[in-house]
Design a protein around this motif. Structure first.
Motif, PDB file in Angstrom:
ATOM      1  N   THR A 120       8.276  -9.337  -3.205  1.00  0.00           N
ATOM      2  CA  THR A 120       7.217 -10.016  -3.962  1.00  0.00           C
ATOM      3  C   THR A 120       5.891  -9.960  -3.221  1.00  0.00           C
ATOM      4  O   THR A 120       4.831  -9.693  -3.818  1.00  0.00           O
ATOM      5  CB  THR A 120       7.610 -11.476  -4.226  1.00  0.00           C
ATOM      6  N   SER A 121       5.932 -10.191  -1.906  1.00  0.00           N
ATOM      7  CA  SER A 121       4.708 -10.150  -1.095  1.00  0.00           C
ATOM      8  C   SER A 121       4.105  -8.746  -1.081  1.00  0.00           C
ATOM      9  O   SER A 121       2.889  -8.571  -1.225  1.00  0.00           O
ATOM     10  CB  SER A 121       5.009 -10.606   0.339  1.00  0.00           C
ATOM     11  N   ILE A 128      -0.223  -7.108   4.538  1.00  0.00           N
ATOM     12  CA  ILE A 128       0.773  -8.010   3.946  1.00  0.00           C
ATOM     13  C   ILE A 128       0.618  -9.341   4.674  1.00  0.00           C
ATOM     14  O   ILE A 128       0.934  -9.456   5.858  1.00  0.00           O
ATOM     15  CB  ILE A 128       2.200  -7.475   4.114  1.00  0.00           C
ATOM     16  N   THR A 129       0.111 -10.332   3.991  1.00  0.00           N
ATOM     17  CA  THR A 129      -0.199 -11.610   4.636  1.00  0.00           C
ATOM     18  C   THR A 129       0.932 -12.616   4.391  1.00  0.00           C
ATOM     19  O   THR A 129       0.984 -13.270   3.357  1.00  0.00           O
ATOM     20  CB  THR A 129      -1.524 -12.168   4.106  1.00  0.00           C
ATOM     21  N   ILE A 130       1.829 -12.693   5.349  1.00  0.00           N
ATOM     22  CA  ILE A 130       2.898 -13.693   5.320  1.00  0.00           C
ATOM     23  C   ILE A 130       2.687 -14.610   6.518  1.00  0.00           C
ATOM     24  O   ILE A 130       2.630 -14.142   7.654  1.00  0.00           O
ATOM     25  CB  ILE A 130       4.289 -13.033   5.381  1.00  0.00           C
ATOM     26  N   TYR A 180      11.573 -12.259  -1.212  1.00  0.00           N
ATOM     27  CA  TYR A 180      10.272 -12.738  -0.750  1.00  0.00           C
ATOM     28  C   TYR A 180       9.416 -11.589  -0.227  1.00  0.00           C
ATOM     29  O   TYR A 180       8.221 -11.504  -0.528  1.00  0.00           O
ATOM     30  CB  TYR A 180      10.479 -13.796   0.342  1.00  0.00           C
TER      31      TYR A 180
END
Length: 428
Positions: free
Chosen positions: A130-131, A83-85, A127
């Motif tokens: 969605t990610s 998960i790239t946040i 957010y």
């Protein structure tokens, strides 16, 4: 068991999951102090302002906080897709979770903070969802884990949407459904959709991996999540049609009992029979899940005047006993695993540092694990004693307070050891 190939470049920084893990004890302290303050008043029903506040402090501030932190680490391992946040949005997301949960809990006591919680929780959880779903749809592999995790993520989205509709009722008087059906749907989807479904799919992988048990049979890995989703869909339909949720809830409870029985059977077949605190956590957690779900099914047989107390007991035995029990046990495995995982690249690049690589029990000792587990057991004993003798209900909060302060100490001490060992390895 098939795990997606692990690439060290996909592993998030250690502070990503740890920041979520170290936040949970903070909410546990608040929830525990409220339990001590309320005492036997909590048995009056789960609709009281204090009961609702405690529920959301535990559900979002503790359960969701740790589960979200774990997903950052689980996704690269089970699905091969991180998960790239970016750091700043991640910080804002967690801040929104923290302050949104605090504002929501304060709102139940009459503070004008529901609007703040509506915005912060919608943005932060929206957010993250969605990610997560974006990664699962575009990059993730491993169908046996990808699909159930996606379903759990969708369940979280439904839980958040239902919660926002309930907040809209508090703020603007908008109630799309009469009675308490939407509230019951919100709670059921949260505990059995988002939480149980995610625990279920992760347990199919980690129980064989960590405890050397036979793999869960393929038919159970498919049938149990599928039956759970059918039960959740039935609850959604019953909510829309304003029908009784009992039969749908009984179906879900039956699936949960079956899952717990299969899990206990796997643990009995483990090849390594040495005493293991984490195995004991799983066994106790499954026993609590069975107990709570049997009572759910038997609810029509409970006298009307005792049903409110029975509902609170079910929430405590499943929430504290099963969900937080699994989470506590998994933290004892995950935190040392993450620390050694992040130290291994340094050791591999510098063989002279290999001797400094700590084992799991030097990060969280067996004695620390035993103390944590005993506090958990005392907490569950206090729930049962308080049900039978309500004047001692404050002991639930006291045991929970001591339990989670110790968990915070275990995680913090392991983190400090990591920092010290890393410095030594870099210096060598």
């Amino acid at each position: 068991m098939r795990l997606t190939g692990l690439n060290f470049s996909d592993i998030p920084q250690l502070d990503v999951p740890l920041r979520f893990y170290l936040t949970a004890p903070f909410f546990a302290v608040i929830a525990s102090l409220m339990l001590i303050w309320q005492g036997d008043a909590i048995w009056l029903g789960r609709w009281l302002p204090a009961s609702l506040a405690i529920t959301h402090l535990v559900a979002i501030g503790m359960m969701a906080m740790i589960m979200i932190g774990s997903l950052f680490q689980i996704m690269p391992v089970l699905c091969g897709a991180p998960i790239t946040i970016p750091p700043t949005p991640l910080l804002l997301m967690q801040a929104g979770l923290i302050f949104g949960t605090l504002a929501l809990s304060a709102g139940f006591f009459g503070w004008p903070t529901f609007a703040i919680s509506f915005v912060l929780l919608a943005l932060s959880l929206g957010y993250f969802i969605t990610s997560l779903l974006g990664v699962l749809l575009r990059k993730a592999g491993g169908q046996q884990t990808r699909v159930p995790i996606m379903l759990a993520g969708l369940a979280l989205a439904v839980v958040v949407l239902a919660g926002l509709l309930l907040l809209a009722g508090y703020l603007w008087g908008y109630f799309p459904f009469a009675g308490k059906n939407l509230t019951n749907f919100h709670a059921s989807t949260g505990i059995f959709g988002w939480v149980l479904l995610l625990i279920m799919v992760v347990s199919f992988q980690v129980i064989p991996m960590f405890h050397v048990t036979p793999e869960f049979p393929r038919h159970w890995r498919i049938a149990l999540p599928a039956l759970l989703v059918i039960g959740l869909a039935s609850i959604a339909l019953s909510t829309l049609l304003q029908l009784s949720l009992y039969y749908s809830s009984a179906l879900i409870a039956g699936v949960a009992i079956l899952y717990a029985a299969v899990g206990l059977h796997r643990l009995r077949q483990r090849k390594r029979k040495l005493p293991d605190t984490v195995v004991s956590y799983w066994q106790w957690a499954y026993a609590c899940l069975i107990c709570g779900c049997l009572l759910m099914i038997a609810m029509p047989l409970v006298p009307i005047q005792l049903q409110g107390r029975a509902e609170v007991f079910i929430a405590l035995i499943i929430g504290m006993g099963f969900v937080l029990g699994v989470i506590q046990g998994m933290l004892l495995k995950i935190v040392p695993f993450l620390i050694t995982l992040h130290l291994q690249p340094i050791a591999m690049a510098n063989p002279s540092a290999m001797m400094l690589l700590p084992d799991h029990y030097s990060l969280i000792s067996r004695q620390q694990m035993k103390v944590q587990f005993r506090l958990y057991q005392l907490g569950m004993a206090s729930v049962l004693v308080s049900l039978l003798y309500p004047p001692v209900t404050a002991t639930i909060g006291l045991m929970m307070l001591l339990n989670w302060l110790w968990i915070g100490y275990n995680i913090a001490s392991a983190s400090i050891t990591y920092r010290n060992v890393r410095q030594e390895m870099m210096a060598s």
